[in-house]
Scaffold this active site. Structure first.
Site, PDB file in Angstrom:
ATOM      1  N   TYR A 156      34.605  84.788  81.888  1.00  0.00           N
ATOM      2  CA  TYR A 156      35.762  85.555  82.349  1.00  0.00           C
ATOM      3  C   TYR A 156      36.429  84.752  83.448  1.00  0.00           C
ATOM      4  CZ  TYR A 156      38.398  89.360  84.581  1.00  0.00           C
ATOM      5  OH  TYR A 156      39.387  90.143  85.125  1.00  0.00           O
ATOM      6  N   ASP A 251      35.336  76.827  86.604  1.00  0.00           N
ATOM      7  CA  ASP A 251      35.734  78.040  87.327  1.00  0.00           C
ATOM      8  C   ASP A 251      34.577  78.417  88.245  1.00  0.00           C
ATOM      9  OD1 ASP A 251      36.257  80.568  88.245  1.00  0.00           O
ATOM     10  OD2 ASP A 251      37.013  81.331  86.337  1.00  0.00           O
ATOM     11  N   LYS A 279      36.965  84.193  96.307  1.00  0.00           N
ATOM     12  CA  LYS A 279      35.896  85.033  96.871  1.00  0.00           C
ATOM     13  C   LYS A 279      35.403  84.571  98.247  1.00  0.00           C
ATOM     14  CE  LYS A 279      34.705  86.915  92.417  1.00  0.00           C
ATOM     15  NZ  LYS A 279      34.912  88.315  92.158  1.00  0.00           N
TER      16      LYS A 279
HETATM   17  N1  HOZ Z   1      35.966  91.229  87.532  1.00  0.00           N
HETATM   18  C1  HOZ Z   1      35.184  91.517  88.663  1.00  0.00           C
HETATM   19  C2  HOZ Z   1      33.757  91.266  88.434  1.00  0.00           C
HETATM   20  N2  HOZ Z   1      33.398  90.108  87.743  1.00  0.00           N
HETATM   21  C3  HOZ Z   1      35.364  92.946  89.068  1.00  0.00           C
HETATM   22  C4  HOZ Z   1      36.313  93.065  90.165  1.00  0.00           C
HETATM   23  C5  HOZ Z   1      36.465  94.487  90.690  1.00  0.00           C
HETATM   24  O1  HOZ Z   1      36.402  95.419  89.915  1.00  0.00           O
HETATM   25  O2  HOZ Z   1      36.687  94.646  91.864  1.00  0.00           O
END
Ligand code: HOZ
Length: 433
Positions: A156, A251, A279
């Site tokens: 992802y 990534d 992050k």
């Molecule tokens: N896509 C995020 C985890 N891999 C989730 C982000 C969120 O919901 O804050």
């Protein structure tokens, strides 16, 4: 008592509960959330609303406390609201919250990233990981003059159009790995292959090698749970990219500055052409970055023909928070502490799950417990997990005051604020399995 003075018996409006907030949210926010996985669809029930977080603890509006193993999905590497970050943000905010013109923190952040991640010779800041990836893909296409990109099933990379194809994270949790709203003409430019399957990748290169602008991957995929690259796999991907003139993009939005100062690429000894980050470098404020070889990065405007921009990019608050966090990690060698905490957690999890049909993966401070006994090396294996059993364990843990990500297809995170006692408590609910 005058009429204007509040009476001791006047009715105060009741403080909102998670349940009342959820009902209000459902009326005004699609699905009640600003990011789908938060809706608890992967585990059932209603999400709780947090209004306080400190160290490894989050507190909801109902007054319940949880030991948090999500850490705002990765950024909270020192735990929540570390004093160094609070001080840096407070001090910086006194002088302004956004300038839209170069500021000194941008230079310090760029120099810090380039020092810690040697494959990055030049870097540009964005406001989210999604934006960083979107820009890196455009840059790879602009640099190579090619259109096709290759990604891995279950990886992802944010909600970028070209990459919401067989995607992990919330898309996988909700069973929508291919999003509506993406033109099929764009999706056909994305080839997907299973992770840890070199033959499949070789096949794509054989067939379409001269069209491929880039191969993008999470070197440690952490959006379908967490599984690791097999020995030699990342090297082989890099070799294929080089042979065919395609760029290799790591990534490292999740793994960057978390697994090691230089991320997964430091651990595996690979030098990608481009890296996407986020992050940890924002200390909990919105941030992203992408960087790599200067020769490639110099294709960005204003030097080159690939356009990329952002009003809030290089925002002083986000950079002050991120720099404070990175400095503290370096000052305290936080990565050594995280490895030791991770190893302690692994030991107690392994002893709690011995003989049970569960599979535990960990690298540094990231982990995942799969509710399957089959070895998990890619998305197809991860999907063999018993998601109903995962959901039961999630709620059992919540009742014990432990918060794990509300989906089998997400990773867990340890921070330097967790104690060995917190880690032991996290395995309590496993005993009942
Ligand atoms: N896509 C995020 C985890 N891999 C989730 C982000 C969120 O919901 O804050």
């Amino acid at each position: 008592m005058s009429d204007l003075q509040p009476s001791a018996f006047s009715l105060q409006p009741a403080a909102p509960t998670s349940h009342s907030l959820w009902n209000r949210a459902l009326r005004r926010i699609p699905g009640g959330v600003n990011s789908p996985v938060r809706a608890f669809r992967g585990v059932g029930g209603e999400p709780f609303f947090v209004n306080k977080a400190k160290g490894c603890t989050i507190t909801d509006v109902d007054g319940s406390e949880y030991i948090d193993f999500v850490g705002t999905w990765g950024p909270a590497i020192l735990g929540h609201a570390p004093q160094v970050v609070i001080d840096a943000v407070t001090e910086t905010a006194k002088h302004g919250t956004s300038f839209g013109i170069p500021n000194p923190l941008e230079v310090e952040m760029a120099e810090t990233i380039c020092r810690m991640v040697p494959s990055v010779e030049k870097v540009r800041m964005t406001n989210s990981g999604t934006e960083a990836v979107m820009s890196a893909i455009r840059l790879a296409r602009g640099f190579t003059g090619r259109d096709r990109i290759v990604k891995f099933e279950g990886c992802y990379h944010g909600h970028v159009d070209s990459l919401l194809v067989k995607a992990g994270s919330g898309a996988l949790t909700l069973g929508q790995p291919d999003s509506a709203g993406i033109p099929s003409s764009l999706a056909t430019l994305t080839s997907t292959v299973p992770f840890n399957d070199l033959e499949a990748l070789q096949g794509v290169f054989q067939e379409k090698g001269s069209e491929i602008a880039c191969v993008i991957l999470e070197p440690v995929p952490a959006n379908a749970g967490l599984y690791l690259p097999e020995p030699g796999y990342l090297e082989a991907i890099q070799k294929l990219c080089r042979e065919h003139g395609a760029l290799l993009i790591f990534d490292e939005v999740m793994t960057g500055f978390r697994l090691a100062p230089g991320g997964a690429q430091e651990i595996y000894g690979i030098t990608p052409d481009l890296t996407t980050l986020g992050k940890v470098i924002g200390g909990g404020l919105p941030v992203g970055a992408f960087g790599g070889r200067a020769e490639i990065m110099d294709h960005l405007a204003p030097l080159g023909p690939v356009y990329q921009a952002g009003t809030l990019s290089g925002n002083p608050l986000a950079l002050a928070a991120g720099l404070a966090q990175l400095k503290e990690m370096e000052r305290t060698n936080g990565w050594a502490l995280l490895e030791s905490l991770g190893a302690q957690m692994e030991e107690s999890v392994r002893s709690a799950i011995r003989g049970k049909p569960l599979t535990f993966h960990r690298i540094g401070s990231m982990f995942c417990l799969y509710f399957t006994e089959v070895p998990v090396r890619n998305l197809a294996d991860a999907k063999k997990s018993d998601t109903a059993a995962f959901a039961r364990h999630f709620h059992a843990s919540l009742r014990e005051g432990i918060y794990f990500a509300p989906s089998q297809f997400e990773a867990g995170f340890i921070s330097t604020a967790h104690t060995p006692e917190d880690l032991k408590r996290a395995t309590q609910a496993l005993k009942a399995l």
